[in-house]
Write an enzyme that holds these catalytic residues in place. Structure first.
Site, PDB file in Angstrom:
ATOM      1  N   HIS A  27       0.817  -1.222   0.000  1.00  0.00           N
ATOM      2  CA  HIS A  27       0.000   0.000   0.000  1.00  0.00           C
ATOM      3  C   HIS A  27       0.858   1.283   0.000  1.00  0.00           C
ATOM      4  CE1 HIS A  27       0.467   0.150   4.357  1.00  0.00           C
ATOM      5  NE2 HIS A  27      -0.416  -0.791   4.595  1.00  0.00           N
ATOM      6  N   HIS A  81      -5.611  -8.726  14.302  1.00  0.00           N
ATOM      7  CA  HIS A  81      -5.588  -7.485  13.499  1.00  0.00           C
ATOM      8  C   HIS A  81      -6.324  -7.763  12.194  1.00  0.00           C
ATOM      9  CE1 HIS A  81      -4.332  -3.957  11.467  1.00  0.00           C
ATOM     10  NE2 HIS A  81      -3.161  -4.354  11.026  1.00  0.00           N
ATOM     11  N   GLU A  83      -6.415  -6.125   9.288  1.00  0.00           N
ATOM     12  CA  GLU A  83      -5.911  -5.720   7.969  1.00  0.00           C
ATOM     13  C   GLU A  83      -5.742  -6.957   7.091  1.00  0.00           C
ATOM     14  OE1 GLU A  83      -2.659  -2.897   8.074  1.00  0.00           O
ATOM     15  OE2 GLU A  83      -3.015  -2.347   5.984  1.00  0.00           O
ATOM     16  N   ASP A  85      -3.714  -8.211   5.032  1.00  0.00           N
ATOM     17  CA  ASP A  85      -2.528  -9.065   4.924  1.00  0.00           C
ATOM     18  C   ASP A  85      -2.553 -10.175   5.980  1.00  0.00           C
ATOM     19  OD1 ASP A  85      -2.269  -6.789   6.555  1.00  0.00           O
ATOM     20  OD2 ASP A  85      -0.096  -6.926   6.606  1.00  0.00           O
ATOM     21  N   HIS A 147      -1.601  -0.643  14.861  1.00  0.00           N
ATOM     22  CA  HIS A 147      -1.742   0.675  14.266  1.00  0.00           C
ATOM     23  C   HIS A 147      -3.150   0.898  13.700  1.00  0.00           C
ATOM     24  CE1 HIS A 147      -1.390  -0.520   9.837  1.00  0.00           C
ATOM     25  NE2 HIS A 147      -1.216  -1.643  10.490  1.00  0.00           N
ATOM     26  N   ASP A 166       1.246  -6.702  14.147  1.00  0.00           N
ATOM     27  CA  ASP A 166       2.235  -5.919  13.401  1.00  0.00           C
ATOM     28  C   ASP A 166       3.389  -5.432  14.287  1.00  0.00           C
ATOM     29  OD1 ASP A 166       1.122  -6.082  10.872  1.00  0.00           O
ATOM     30  OD2 ASP A 166      -0.018  -4.232  11.051  1.00  0.00           O
ATOM     31  N   TYR A 194      10.101  -0.041   8.921  1.00  0.00           N
ATOM     32  CA  TYR A 194       8.724  -0.434   9.263  1.00  0.00           C
ATOM     33  C   TYR A 194       8.146   0.519  10.307  1.00  0.00           C
ATOM     34  CZ  TYR A 194       4.781  -3.495  10.141  1.00  0.00           C
ATOM     35  OH  TYR A 194       3.506  -4.001  10.253  1.00  0.00           O
ATOM     36  N   HIS A 227       4.928 -10.019  10.752  1.00  0.00           N
ATOM     37  CA  HIS A 227       5.809  -9.856   9.592  1.00  0.00           C
ATOM     38  C   HIS A 227       7.258 -10.046  10.028  1.00  0.00           C
ATOM     39  CE1 HIS A 227       2.636  -8.093   7.108  1.00  0.00           C
ATOM     40  NE2 HIS A 227       2.386  -7.218   8.053  1.00  0.00           N
TER      41      HIS A 227
HETATM   42 FE1  FEO Z   1      -1.484  -3.674   9.653  1.00  0.00          FE
HETATM   43 FE2  FEO Z   1       0.436  -6.209   8.620  1.00  0.00          FE
HETATM   44  O1  FEO Z   1      -1.096  -5.196   8.673  1.00  0.00           O
END
Ligand code: FEO
Length: 400
Positions: A27, A81, A83, A85, A147, A166, A194, A227
């Site tokens: 993104h 989370h 999101e 991903d 976040h 994250d 990051y 991640h």
């Molecule tokens: Fe906030 Fe890795 O997504």
């Protein structure tokens, strides 16, 4: 042996995520070393999956799960989370394994509903709630706006392990799953990038989270972000790094960013940097059409000065400069000293426009900036040198 095996990370937990070697744009963030989407399987009486992966990696995750258990035996899924991903593969995973229960934070329940428009019941948990899995208990801690509003982490005291979504992560594809198997310089570079691009606007909340973790006296031997590598050797190092980045200590380092049409603003940028160096302040110079904005953000995290140069193009600042400042402004960097400069042909609005943008970013401007008609002469470059020296002098004064 089949490919895509699970990797044991602690007595009760396996990594069952996916490695994305291909992704180069996340993104808008330049992921030049790819990424991973980490999911974890907790071996307890109630087999539990913590987070899933980006939708195209469903098969890889299911194969890793299948390497250690029958996926249909998964009884619980926890979504830390929402999101995509980490949840892109969630609806298909739920469909395939048919867990008894899916958990998320209260905000997560709403976010999952808004993403997937499903009628699946998701149970809400709050900070302090515990989920007994039989032989292991998950402790939930909401981390709102770290976040996203739905974000939470889950602690597994039996393995002294924190699933941090994250938090403490990085975009880095690798065959190695653990921090101690990768070079520290690489980990620091990607962790900083990051933090800068994802967490910088929420630094106050990061400081609070680190304080809260310390206050709860959580013993963490294994830190499992969603991640990048699992931390098992440098757990305190990455927590301390986050705390340092959040508190933004004054480091005497500057950043000169610019774009140029015929080389005039570029020449001015180099003279500004020389002026900063003359005062003993190291600075990095970034031509913006040759530098990704997420790399500029990474450098800005530890800089204390931001000096911006732009030519005037059609009565405005150059598009690449506008894009970069729009992005950096959203990251809400703090405690910056700065100035603006640029060249022009006839109307010369760029410095005035830059000053307005930098003021909105709460950058402390040391002067009204400096502009040059067409091509800088030697005495113009001396003025750019003096501008850099003035920024460095103020930076050093404020740093004490
Ligand atoms: Fe906030 Fe890795 O997504």
């Amino acid at each position: 042996m089949k490919p895509f095996q699970a990797v044991r990370v602690s007595e009760r937990v396996y990594w069952v995520g996916a490695v994305d070697w291909r992704v180069r744009d996340f993104h808008g963030y330049s992921t030049s070393r790819g990424s991973t989407y980490n999911a974890f399987l907790v071996e307890a009486d109630r087999l539990t999956l913590v987070d899933t992966v980006k939708a195209p990696f469903l098969d890889e995750m299911m194969q890793r799960i299948s390497s250690v258990c029958d996926p249909s035996k998964i009884d619980v899924i926890v979504s830390n989370h929402s999101e995509m991903d980490h949840t892109g593969a969630l609806p298909d995973t739920v469909e395939m394994v048919k867990p008894s229960e899916v958990y998320a934070s209260k905000m997560g329940v709403d976010a999952l509903a808004a993403h997937f428009h499903w009628d699946r019941e998701v149970k809400a948990v709050s900070s302090g709630d515990r989920l007994d899995l039989g032989g292991a208990v998950l402790h939930f801690i909401e981390t709102r706006m770290l976040h996203w509003p739905d974000s939470m982490v889950a602690y597994l005291p039996e393995d002294r392990l924190l699933f941090s979504q994250d938090g403490f992560g990085m975009h880095l594809a690798s065959t190695e799953r653990f921090d101690d198997l990768l070079p520290m310089a690489l980990l620091e570079e990607e962790a900083r990038k990051y933090y800068a691009n994802i967490l910088m606007p929420f630094s106050g909340l990061v400081e609070k989270l680190v304080r809260d973790i310390a206050g709860m006296e959580l013993e963490i031997d294994v830190l499992c972000p969603d991640h990048g590598p699992v931390w098992r050797k440098n757990v305190q190092w990455i927590i301390d790094k986050w705390n340092t980045w959040a508190s933004k200590p004054k480091i005497p380092r500057g950043l000169v960013i610019y774009d140029t049409m015929w080389g005039s603003t570029g020449k001015m940028a180099r003279a500004v940097a020389e002026g900063m160096l003359h005062k003993g302040v190291e600075s990095k110079v970034f031509p913006l059409r040759a530098t990704h904005i997420s790399d500029v953000a990474s450098e800005l995290l530890e800089a204390s000065a931001l000096v911006v140069g732009s030519p005037t193009l059609n009565g405005r600042i150059f598009p690449s400069v506008a894009e970069c400042l729009n992005y950096l402004g959203g990251l809400k960097p703090k405690g910056l000293v700065g100035a603006a400069f640029g060249s022009y042909g006839w109307s010369g609005e760029s410095v005035k426009e830059l000053n307005g943008i930098l003021e909105k970013m709460k950058v402390h401007l040391v002067s009204g900036g400096f502009s040059v008609k067409y091509v800088p002469k030697d005495d113009d470059l001396e003025k750019c040198f003096e501008l850099g020296a003035a920024v460095a002098g103020e930076l050093l004064r404020e740093s004490g």
